[in-house]
Design an enzyme around this catalytic site. Structure first.
Site, PDB file in Angstrom:
ATOM      1  CD  GLU A 282      31.405  38.498  40.231  1.00  0.00           C
ATOM      2  OE1 GLU A 282      30.642  37.698  40.782  1.00  0.00           O
ATOM      3  OE2 GLU A 282      31.967  38.252  39.158  1.00  0.00           O
ATOM      4  CG  HIS A 303       1.229  48.096  42.955  1.00  0.00           C
ATOM      5  ND1 HIS A 303       0.025  48.655  43.322  1.00  0.00           N
ATOM      6  CD2 HIS A 303       1.478  48.538  41.696  1.00  0.00           C
ATOM      7  CE1 HIS A 303      -0.440  49.385  42.323  1.00  0.00           C
ATOM      8  NE2 HIS A 303       0.420  49.331  41.324  1.00  0.00           N
ATOM      9  CE  LYS A 417      34.242  30.643  43.735  1.00  0.00           C
ATOM     10  NZ  LYS A 417      35.051  30.806  42.542  1.00  0.00           N
TER      11      LYS A 417
HETATM   12  O1  PA5 Z   1      32.487  37.131  36.517  1.00  0.00           O
HETATM   13  C1  PA5 Z   1      33.073  36.181  36.977  1.00  0.00           C
HETATM   14  O2  PA5 Z   1      34.262  35.956  36.727  1.00  0.00           O
HETATM   15  C2  PA5 Z   1      32.361  35.191  37.867  1.00  0.00           C
HETATM   16  O3  PA5 Z   1      31.064  35.558  38.129  1.00  0.00           O
HETATM   17  C3  PA5 Z   1      32.347  33.818  37.220  1.00  0.00           C
HETATM   18  O4  PA5 Z   1      31.685  33.921  35.994  1.00  0.00           O
HETATM   19  C4  PA5 Z   1      31.647  32.787  38.099  1.00  0.00           C
HETATM   20  O5  PA5 Z   1      32.253  32.775  39.361  1.00  0.00           O
HETATM   21  C5  PA5 Z   1      31.712  31.419  37.463  1.00  0.00           C
HETATM   22  O6  PA5 Z   1      33.034  31.051  37.271  1.00  0.00           O
HETATM   23  P1  PA5 Z   1      33.450  29.898  36.304  1.00  0.00           P
HETATM   24  O7  PA5 Z   1      33.028  30.236  34.936  1.00  0.00           O
HETATM   25  O8  PA5 Z   1      34.929  29.810  36.439  1.00  0.00           O
HETATM   26  O9  PA5 Z   1      32.767  28.630  36.790  1.00  0.00           O
END
Ligand code: PA5
Length: 440
Positions: A282, A303, A417
């Site tokens: 990310e 394996h 989303k």
């Molecule tokens: O690293 C990030 O910002 C994302 O992976 C969030 O943690 C994830 O989308 C969850 O978001 P939130 O904590 O707002 O529900």
């Protein structure tokens, strides 16, 4: 001081090529002076030393409030899930689910929308005393919101609304989001995720600390390990393991190694790799750039994926996490009949055999053209895990800047989303609903 070490001598075919030094020091400086893109999300740098004694005691007290629960369900996704999951799995007995436990059993929800998963979870919790830690920085993420709606209703039905409110802790933004509003109205105990700490860098905040403390682990040692690693990763020097890691992986990327495989030889580290994949994926997968983070659990995956790694396209490199010291000692028994032919390793530690599997594989992969980095973790305990988490976070910040992206945003996550809301006809998404309908 943390003894985590990184060995890159098998990373670059010609040893330490000049390329390894490109931009590393500059990226470290940009990160530490907080002068780069995303610099409003650098609160994680200070998290290991952020909390006062009173703050830690508060987290421990909240954890203790769950002590009579058989189960505590941690609801969250992405950065609001993976850090706690990684640490709890790494520190727990491999068969904890089947053994008597003094601490509540930690379960996770909201990280998927599996109908069977949620149904079976509700079945398990029916009639049991359970608590909920609901975690969402934005407070608006759909997956955890669905799980929370289900489990909140179940808890209230089982113990009544007033008692349920005492068994729910919310971790969210200080002011914004539906979860903050809900927590205020229902009177839940809350912890704050600071504005300047992004989800995937939040494991050393209450997001990770509370579930880890509920599971019975020492969050002070975890923070101490991270704090020591913070010191160790400050300088522009060869002794800075995070800088070395960032430099090596960027040099490999420039040489066409587009996939990094995080390798472990200890099943307790499976979710550590899942956390790492989110952290690096990310943070770096942007603008059509970035190393693809993958992982394998060996020997299991020798394996299944071993053939590909040994002999497939040469676009990969490996980062092997080796755990030097095991928690337990177990030797291979000798057998008079020796029908299985194993007496040649009788009386040896299981870990010695595992280490030979690791070394043999590393040599085979290096010979097969897979550059190899090695991270040595002295043992799996709170202190060393804290150090390892911080090491990877710091390495990620440096590496992202070396790559030339903002490592602290995640614009791409919004696309699915938007489509999901359009397909579900969420109010406010009418135009998107119309547009997506044409693609079906
Ligand atoms: O690293 C990030 O910002 C994302 O992976 C969030 O943690 C994830 O989308 C969850 O978001 P939130 O904590 O707002 O529900």
């Amino acid at each position: 001081m943390s003894d985590i070490k990184i060995d890159i001598k098998n990373a670059l075919p010609e040893g330490l090529s000049s390329e390894i030094n490109v931009d590393g020091a500059k990226a470290l400086e940009i990160l530490q002076s907080k002068s780069g893109a995303g610099n409003d999300f650098l609160g994680w740098l200070e998290l290991p030393n952020e909390y006062s004694e009173a703050d830690i005691a508060d987290i421990e007290a909240a954890a203790a409030s769950f002590k009579d629960c058989e189960y505590v369900v941690c609801i969250g996704i992405g950065g609001s899930y993976l850090g706690a999951k990684a640490v709890v799995e790494a520190l727990s007995d491999s068969f904890a689910a089947f053994k008597v436990s003094a601490a509540p059993r930690i379960l996770f929800a909201g990280q998927n929308i599996g109908e069977d998963y949620l149904f079976e979870l509700q079945e398990l919790l029916a009639g049991s005393k359970f608590g909920i830690i609901v975690i969402s920085k934005s407070g608006t993420t759909t997956e955890p919101a669905i799980a929370f709606r289900l489990l909140k209703a179940q808890l209230e039905a089982q113990v009544g609304k007033a008692e349920a409110a005492k068994l729910i802790v919310a971790i969210t933004d200080a002011r914004r989001g539906a979860l903050r509003q809900l927590a205020t109205e229902e009177g839940y105990r809350t912890f704050v995720i600071a504005d300047n700490v992004g989800g995937r860098f939040s494991v050393l905040s209450p997001v990770g600390l509370l579930p880890i403390a509920v599971a019975g682990f020492d969050i002070r040692a975890l923070l101490k390990g991270a704090s020591d690693m913070a010191v160790k990763t400050l300088a522009d020097s060869a002794e800075n393991p995070a800088l070395t890691y960032a430099k090596a992986r960027n040099a490999l990327y420039r040489q066409g190694k587009k996939i990094e495989i995080l390798v472990n030889y200890n099943p307790k580290l499976h979710f550590l790799a899942e956390w790492w994949k989110q952290l690096y994926g990310e943070s770096e997968g942007k603008e059509h750039k970035g190393i693809f983070p993958a992982s394998v659990d060996n020997s299991t995956d020798l394996h299944s994926m071993g053939q590909w790694i040994q002999d497939g396209e040469r676009s990969i490199f490996e980062t092997v996490i080796t755990v030097e010291e095991q928690r337990h000692s177990l030797r291979i028994p000798s057998d008079d009949a020796n029908l299985d032919g194993l007496n040649y390793i009788a009386d040896r530690r299981i870990d010695e055999v595992n280490k030979m599997a690791e070394l043999g594989t590393r040599i085979a992969h290096i010979d097969g053209g897979v550059p190899n980095l090695k991270i040595s973790l002295p043992r799996i305990d709170e202190y060393n895990l804290g150090a390892l988490l911080y090491f990877f976070e710091k390495g990620c910040g440096i590496s992202g800047y070396m790559l030339g992206v903002n490592p602290f945003n995640q614009p791409g996550v919004e696309d699915y989303k938007r489509n999901m809301f359009a397909l579900l006809r969420k109010p406010g998404y009418e135009a998107e609903s119309e547009a997506i309908a044409k693609k079906l």
